[in-house]
Design an enzyme around this catalytic site. Structure first.
Site, PDB file in Angstrom:
ATOM      1  N   GLY A  11       0.792  -1.230   0.000  1.00  0.00           N
ATOM      2  CA  GLY A  11       0.000   0.000   0.000  1.00  0.00           C
ATOM      3  C   GLY A  11       0.820   1.272   0.000  1.00  0.00           C
ATOM      4  N   THR A  12       2.143   1.164  -0.110  1.00  0.00           N
ATOM      5  CA  THR A  12       2.971   2.371  -0.051  1.00  0.00           C
ATOM      6  C   THR A  12       3.193   3.011  -1.418  1.00  0.00           C
ATOM      7  OG1 THR A  12       5.046   1.154  -0.292  1.00  0.00           O
ATOM      8  CG2 THR A  12       4.257   1.505   1.963  1.00  0.00           C
ATOM      9  N   TYR A  19       9.484 -20.901  10.473  1.00  0.00           N
ATOM     10  CA  TYR A  19       8.316 -20.233  11.065  1.00  0.00           C
ATOM     11  C   TYR A  19       8.365 -20.472  12.576  1.00  0.00           C
ATOM     12  CZ  TYR A  19       3.435 -18.759  11.516  1.00  0.00           C
ATOM     13  OH  TYR A  19       2.281 -18.094  11.857  1.00  0.00           O
TER      14      TYR A  19
HETATM   15  C1  LIG Z   1      -4.083 -16.494  11.805  1.00  0.00           C
HETATM   16  C2  LIG Z   1      -3.290 -15.891  10.686  1.00  0.00           C
HETATM   17  C3  LIG Z   1      -2.648 -16.716   9.793  1.00  0.00           C
HETATM   18  C4  LIG Z   1      -1.934 -16.171   8.725  1.00  0.00           C
HETATM   19  N1  LIG Z   1      -1.375 -17.032   7.827  1.00  0.00           N
HETATM   20  C5  LIG Z   1      -0.741 -16.527   6.738  1.00  0.00           C
HETATM   21  C6  LIG Z   1      -0.210 -17.406   5.759  1.00  0.00           C
HETATM   22  O1  LIG Z   1      -0.323 -18.631   5.837  1.00  0.00           O
HETATM   23  N2  LIG Z   1       0.413 -16.844   4.690  1.00  0.00           N
HETATM   24  C7  LIG Z   1       0.529 -15.488   4.543  1.00  0.00           C
HETATM   25  O2  LIG Z   1       1.083 -15.047   3.548  1.00  0.00           O
HETATM   26  N3  LIG Z   1       0.046 -14.646   5.477  1.00  0.00           N
HETATM   27  C8  LIG Z   1      -0.589 -15.126   6.556  1.00  0.00           C
HETATM   28  N4  LIG Z   1      -1.104 -14.268   7.499  1.00  0.00           N
HETATM   29  C9  LIG Z   1      -0.903 -12.814   7.356  1.00  0.00           C
HETATM   30  C10 LIG Z   1      -2.024 -12.094   6.561  1.00  0.00           C
HETATM   31  O3  LIG Z   1      -3.197 -12.837   6.536  1.00  0.00           O
HETATM   32  C11 LIG Z   1      -1.546 -11.824   5.166  1.00  0.00           C
HETATM   33  O4  LIG Z   1      -0.502 -10.875   5.213  1.00  0.00           O
HETATM   34  C12 LIG Z   1      -2.617 -11.335   4.189  1.00  0.00           C
HETATM   35  O5  LIG Z   1      -2.048 -11.336   2.903  1.00  0.00           O
HETATM   36  C13 LIG Z   1      -3.163  -9.947   4.506  1.00  0.00           C
HETATM   37  O6  LIG Z   1      -4.350  -9.773   3.738  1.00  0.00           O
HETATM   38  P1  LIG Z   1      -5.476  -8.726   4.154  1.00  0.00           P
HETATM   39  O7  LIG Z   1      -6.409  -8.675   2.998  1.00  0.00           O
HETATM   40  O8  LIG Z   1      -6.065  -9.024   5.463  1.00  0.00           O
HETATM   41  O9  LIG Z   1      -4.616  -7.384   4.200  1.00  0.00           O
HETATM   42  P2  LIG Z   1      -4.582  -6.236   5.301  1.00  0.00           P
HETATM   43  O10 LIG Z   1      -4.143  -6.782   6.598  1.00  0.00           O
HETATM   44  O11 LIG Z   1      -5.840  -5.463   5.272  1.00  0.00           O
HETATM   45  O12 LIG Z   1      -3.415  -5.324   4.703  1.00  0.00           O
HETATM   46  C14 LIG Z   1      -2.085  -5.769   4.704  1.00  0.00           C
HETATM   47  C15 LIG Z   1      -1.214  -4.758   3.942  1.00  0.00           C
HETATM   48  O13 LIG Z   1      -1.553  -4.797   2.560  1.00  0.00           O
HETATM   49  C16 LIG Z   1      -2.000  -3.511   2.116  1.00  0.00           C
HETATM   50  N5  LIG Z   1      -3.107  -3.757   1.199  1.00  0.00           N
HETATM   51  C17 LIG Z   1      -4.228  -4.489   1.405  1.00  0.00           C
HETATM   52  N6  LIG Z   1      -4.999  -4.495   0.299  1.00  0.00           N
HETATM   53  C18 LIG Z   1      -4.344  -3.740  -0.621  1.00  0.00           C
HETATM   54  C19 LIG Z   1      -4.633  -3.346  -1.965  1.00  0.00           C
HETATM   55  N7  LIG Z   1      -5.739  -3.733  -2.596  1.00  0.00           N
HETATM   56  N8  LIG Z   1      -3.734  -2.561  -2.611  1.00  0.00           N
HETATM   57  C20 LIG Z   1      -2.589  -2.160  -2.010  1.00  0.00           C
HETATM   58  N9  LIG Z   1      -2.272  -2.495  -0.743  1.00  0.00           N
HETATM   59  C21 LIG Z   1      -3.148  -3.274  -0.055  1.00  0.00           C
HETATM   60  C22 LIG Z   1      -2.411  -2.765   3.379  1.00  0.00           C
HETATM   61  O14 LIG Z   1      -2.292  -1.376   3.203  1.00  0.00           O
HETATM   62  C23 LIG Z   1      -1.431  -3.322   4.388  1.00  0.00           C
HETATM   63  O15 LIG Z   1      -0.208  -2.639   4.281  1.00  0.00           O
HETATM   64  C24 LIG Z   1      -1.819 -14.774   8.582  1.00  0.00           C
HETATM   65  C25 LIG Z   1      -2.469 -13.939   9.497  1.00  0.00           C
HETATM   66  C26 LIG Z   1      -3.196 -14.486  10.541  1.00  0.00           C
HETATM   67  C27 LIG Z   1      -3.898 -13.565  11.487  1.00  0.00           C
END
Ligand SMILES: Cc1cc2nc3c(=O)[nH]c(=O)nc-3n(C[C@H](O)[C@H](O)[C@H](O)COP(=O)(O)OP(=O)(O)OC[C@H]3O[C@@H](n4cnc5c(N)ncnc54)[C@H](O)[C@@H]3O)c2cc1C
Length: 486
Positions: free
Chosen positions: A210-211, A389
């Protein structure tokens, strides 16, 4: 411009019902799942601020119009997927506008000739995968957070799914995109197999959290659902044997859909009642899939490699139980009971993997507390190395004492990763919390990234203060209350 005028102008652009002003609604967007923010929330404290407004665009045109308006009034903004990030990527530091992408939630087309899907960035991961499965496909990107994340969030964070050893991380799956730049223009990368036309524009955006741009559409590879699979669950004498087995499998060019290796502590939690693990305390789960003939050949090779490292094949119950709960998280259970639970995922070459684990484990026990929990598994493997991890946990204690210890654990795990030549992040991204280590990670490369950010976004409008980039003037210091010794 007065706040009231901005609200009415934005309402004209996307409808008043999609401009959320009330405090309760904005509070829902104040932090993601960054453990440090969750610890602070126990005391009712925010790491950053509330967002100024929450905006819910429905199209690339909406996003572009909002960005142009934000630029005109010099108001920074943060794209929001669904807040499942664990590094504080969406935490506002100065009442930024929050751009909730979740109304952009449609698959725009499946291209069966080229095995591609085009999807809007705000689509929920589980809904996306279910829709693909109904058509006989998978995206191959199955993070543990599948049900609580968006496809745009995956690409923004350079995420990795549980089947990355076969299908790759998201940067190997995304082949095209649309994104809105800080000046409101729409960038389009056409979905083509490969290019040799200068540095990869796609890779500047994927992982930019998002930067640099708001991603509005993605075109991704899809795969037909595998016709067959076989799960092989092994008990191994030690961690070095398990890591050696995974290295052998990947360097031999096999394509397992799942490789999961667990250290002694994580094995013990999953193998109760299975005798083999008393003498061989480290478990490996290897799953091969695809055309039946390939499955048979790969399974035979895995079993042959396993014999070479004195592994014993056991029942598949531990794997079956993991798979049944593969999208569940246990973090909340620890939080609710007052523990300080966190996870850190790093990458390291095979040559340094054993030393990295041993050093971090020893330093946490000696320098943090004998009561501090440290364990690890390895579930993303490559020909050249592995993602480690780690789970780190402190027992319930006074928050003022816990926060410096929590920070110390991060410093040990991240610092030792750099000392061992590794990368500080495999798939969670860097967000807010990893900012202080970004120079150590990239060296001169961080200067290049800062220059790209400064020239693409001269007003510092997009997600300021993340990825080690500078915050805006007047932003709050997220660590202002962290206490002494940090
Ligand atoms: C229980 C748990 C398990 C997880 N397991 C994994 C895993 O197995 N693998 C993994 O990769 N991650 C994992 N994660 C981390 C997280 O789910 C990921 O980083 C995921 O990709 C974030 O997606 P989000 O849509 O919730 O993004 P957000 O949390 O809403 O945003 C994350 C970042 O991305 C940016 N962003 C979001 N959407 C956009 C867009 N459309 N354009 C530009 N920037 C954007 C935001 O500004 C922010 O900087 C886990 C998290 C939890 C809580």
């Amino acid at each position: 411009m007065k706040e009231r005028d901005l609200v009415s102008e934005l309402s004209e652009l996307i409808g008043a019902e999609n401009v959320l002003v009330d405090e309760a609604a904005r509070a829902g967007y104040a932090h993601d799942r960054l453990p440090y923010a969750n610890f602070r929330a126990r005391e009712g404290a925010l790491v950053g601020t509330l967002p100024g407004l929450v905006l819910r665009p429905a199209s690339t045109e909406d996003v572009s119009a909002i960005v142009r308006k934000a630029s005109e009034v010099d108001k920074p903004l943060i794209p929001y997927g669904s807040g499942s990030g664990v590094l504080g990527g969406i935490i506002p530091l100065g009442e930024e506008l929050m751009l909730d992408m979740q109304r952009m939630n449609r698959i725009l087309g499946i291209d069966r000739e080229n095995n591609l899907v085009t999807v809007e960035a705000g689509m929920n991961g589980e809904a996306f995968e279910d829709a693909l499965n109904a058509e006989g496909y998978t995206s191959g990107h199955l993070p543990q957070s599948l049900t609580i994340s968006t496809v745009g969030g995956w690409a923004a964070c350079r995420g990795g799914g549980q089947e990355s050893s076969r299908f790759g991380k998201i940067e190997n799956i995304v082949v095209g995109l649309k994104a809105v730049m800080p000046d409101g223009r729409v960038l389009e990368v056409r979905p083509l197999p490969k290019r040799a036309s200068g540095p990869s524009v796609l890779d500047v955006i994927v992982g930019s959290e998002g930067t640099l741009a708001v991603i509005t559409e993605l075109t991704m590879r899809i795969w037909t659902l595998p016709a067959a699979e076989e799960a092989i669950v092994l008990a191994l004498p030690d961690r070095a044997a398990a890591l050696g087995l995974a290295k052998r499998i990947m360097q031999a060019g096999l394509h397992p859909r799942i490789v999961r290796l667990y250290d002694e502590k994580e094995t013990a939690l999953r193998t109760e009642g299975i005798d083999a693990y008393r003498t061989r305390p480290v478990m490996a789960n290897i799953v091969v899939c695809g055309e039946p003939a390939i499955v048979a050949a790969e399974a035979a090779l895995v079993r042959g490699f396993a014999q070479e490292v004195d592994a014993v094949e056991t029942e598949t119950r531990p794997f079956d139980e993991w798979r049944a709960k593969r999208y569940h998280s246990i973090t909340k259970q620890w939080l609710d009971r007052g523990y300080y639970n966190d996870t850190i995922e790093v990458t390291v070459n095979w040559s340094n993997a054993t030393a990295l684990y041993d050093t971090i484990a020893a330093r946490i026990a000696a320098e943090v507390s004998p009561d501090a929990h440290f364990s690890a598994h390895w579930s993303h493997v490559y020909p050249e190395g592995v993602c480690q991890y780690m789970t780190l946990r402190l027992p319930p204690m006074d928050q003022a004492a816990a926060l410096p210890l929590h920070q110390k654990m991060w410093e040990i795990a991240t610092g030792e990763t750099l000392v061992h030549g590794g990368s500080i992040a495999h798939h969670h991204g860097s967000g807010l919390f990893r900012g202080p280590w970004m120079d150590g990670e990239h060296g001169v490369g961080m200067d290049l990234l800062r220059r790209i950010k400064a020239s693409v976004d001269p007003q510092n409008l997009f997600n300021p203060g993340k990825l080690g980039f500078p915050p805006r003037a007047g932003a709050v210091d997220p660590y202002r209350d962290r206490g002494a010794n940090v």
